[in-house]
Write an enzyme that holds these catalytic residues in place. Structure first.
Site, PDB file in Angstrom:
ATOM      1  N   GLU A 120      24.088 -29.309 -21.694  1.00  0.00           N
ATOM      2  CA  GLU A 120      24.324 -30.076 -20.473  1.00  0.00           C
ATOM      3  C   GLU A 120      24.006 -32.112 -21.537  1.00  0.00           C
ATOM      4  OE1 GLU A 120      23.991 -28.283 -16.465  1.00  0.00           O
ATOM      5  OE2 GLU A 120      22.581 -29.791 -17.172  1.00  0.00           O
TER       6      GLU A 120
ATOM      7  N   CYS B 148      14.184 -24.081 -23.910  1.00  0.00           N
ATOM      8  CA  CYS B 148      13.767 -25.509 -25.086  1.00  0.00           C
ATOM      9  C   CYS B 148      12.271 -24.048 -24.751  1.00  0.00           C
ATOM     10  CB  CYS B 148      12.898 -26.549 -24.016  1.00  0.00           C
ATOM     11  SG  CYS B 148      12.345 -27.185 -24.632  1.00  0.00           S
TER      12      CYS B 148
ATOM     13  N   CYS C  13       6.697 -27.056 -21.283  1.00  0.00           N
ATOM     14  CA  CYS C  13       5.816 -28.630 -19.391  1.00  0.00           C
ATOM     15  C   CYS C  13       5.920 -27.489 -18.451  1.00  0.00           C
ATOM     16  CB  CYS C  13       6.544 -29.401 -19.945  1.00  0.00           C
ATOM     17  SG  CYS C  13       6.708 -29.490 -21.447  1.00  0.00           S
TER      18      CYS C  13
END
Ligand code: SAH
Length: 348
Positions: A96, A116, A120
């Site tokens: 995106e 990713c 996190c």
């Protein structure tokens, strides 16, 4: 039966390699520059658009090459003007990118990886895991798509680019740098590197390498806490690249580039919304020439994270200003279409 030879994607070739091709077919090497401009500056999708080449040359090129481009698969528009593109890559995977309009700027927020690998735990992209790195052209094309939308929807030029979409740009270092090279080169989009910001979770070795290579774009670091214990709990990368090693690399960056780093920072209820955390941030900023963007939290689920009360943000602002640290409060954009920071997760 004749065997079909696989055509090469011409956009994977350098200018030099295209020159070699022209020499091999007995054409003038300067043609390569024309083709290169068609491929990058003008984003041609078809060899027949290259009208300054002869028909026979175009035919020879068609036999040897294909031109691959990403496709905007779906486009969503937010009530606040933000546009989100779901972009289909060459192998049909989706990333995106987001167009963020303000009064003075139009910013493209682009992705560098599919998913990713960093965990996190406040970020929706992290839930996707990393599938692969984007090629330089796949990154470049996201910018072109947003540039076109800026002109089409807003009749304004694209002014800024942030590498803050999906993925960790410094874990796809070569391709990200190549994409920036193209975006800034006169044969590409000719944009100033000063209008480009790369955002990273903070990988000291790579930050130093960028400094050594004298890159001209801006650097942002997702800090979120200047206390190791808190930061490690949210961002596991802090276990191996702690605040001290990060600080050392950022000082090195400043020494070599002369440019301040921007810290991105979310204040969360019960996690980092006390005075001790605000003071730790102020102290960290005094060590490193920097400024702070306090960004709003965009909830990704019913998890433990919740935006801190407005009073706590004011407390941060006051403590940072007392120490003469530059601080901006950033409202999030495009929340209604899951286009805001940390929300990019291919939901649609
Ligand atoms: N990997 C890079 C770039 C992608 S994240 C980086 O970490 O910087 C872009 C920014 O959005 C980062 O500052 C990140 O910490 C922040 N972010 C992630 N999830 C968020 C959320 N749910 N709400 C607000 N910001 C978030």
């Amino acid at each position: 039966m004749t065997e079909q030879v696989a055509k090469r994607d011409i956009r994977q070739l350098s200018l030099e390699e295209i020159k070699d091709f022209f020499i091999s077919i007995g054409e003038k090497p300067f043609r390569a520059k024309q083709v290169y401009e068609w491929l990058w500056k003008k984003s041609a999708k078809d060899f027949d658009q290259m009208t300054n080449l002869s028909l026979s040359t175009r035919e020879l090129m068609k036999e040897a090459f294909e031109i691959k481009h990403i496709k905007v698969d779906t486009l969503q528009r937010s009530d606040d003007g933000t546009v989100k593109n779901a972009v289909k890559l060459h192998d049909d995977l989706i990333v995106e990118s987001v167009l963020i309009p303000t009064d003075s700027r139009i910013t493209a927020c682009i992705s560098s990886q599919v998913g990713c690998s960093l965990d996190c735990n406040f970020c929706a992209t992290a839930r996707l895991k990393r599938m692969r790195n984007l090629n330089p052209d796949e990154i470049y094309d996201q910018v072109v798509a947003i540039k076109d939308e800026a002109e089409r929807f807003f009749e304004r030029p694209l002014t800024n680019i942030v590498y803050m979409g999906m993925g960790e740009p410094l874990m796809n270092y070569q391709n990200v740098l190549k994409s920036i090279e193209k975006i800034t080169s006169p044969e590409g989009l000719g944009m100033s590197p000063r209008r480009i910001t790369l955002s990273t979770v903070g990988l000291p070795k790579m930050i130093k390498r960028m400094a050594d290579e004298e890159v001209k774009f801006n650097l942002a670091v997702s800090l979120h806490s200047a206390i190791d214990e808190t930061r490690s709990r949210m961002m596991p990368i802090n276990d191996t690249s702690n605040l001290e090693s990060l600080a050392e690399s950022l000082l090195y960056w400043y020494k070599l580039t002369g440019r301040k780093v921007t810290f991105e920072y979310v204040v969360w209820k019960g996690i980092n919304d006390d005075e001790a955390h605000a003071r730790a941030l102020a102290k960290y900023c005094l060590k490193i020439p920097s400024k702070v963007n306090l960004i709003e939290y965009n909830p990704i689920d019913e998890g433990e994270y919740e935006q801190a009360d407005p009073g706590k943000i004011e407390m941060y602002e006051r403590i940072l200003k007392e120490k003469n640290v530059i601080v901006n409060i950033r409202r999030s954009r495009g929340k209604d279409i899951d286009a805001a920071c940390g929300q990019l997760a291919n939901k649609s």
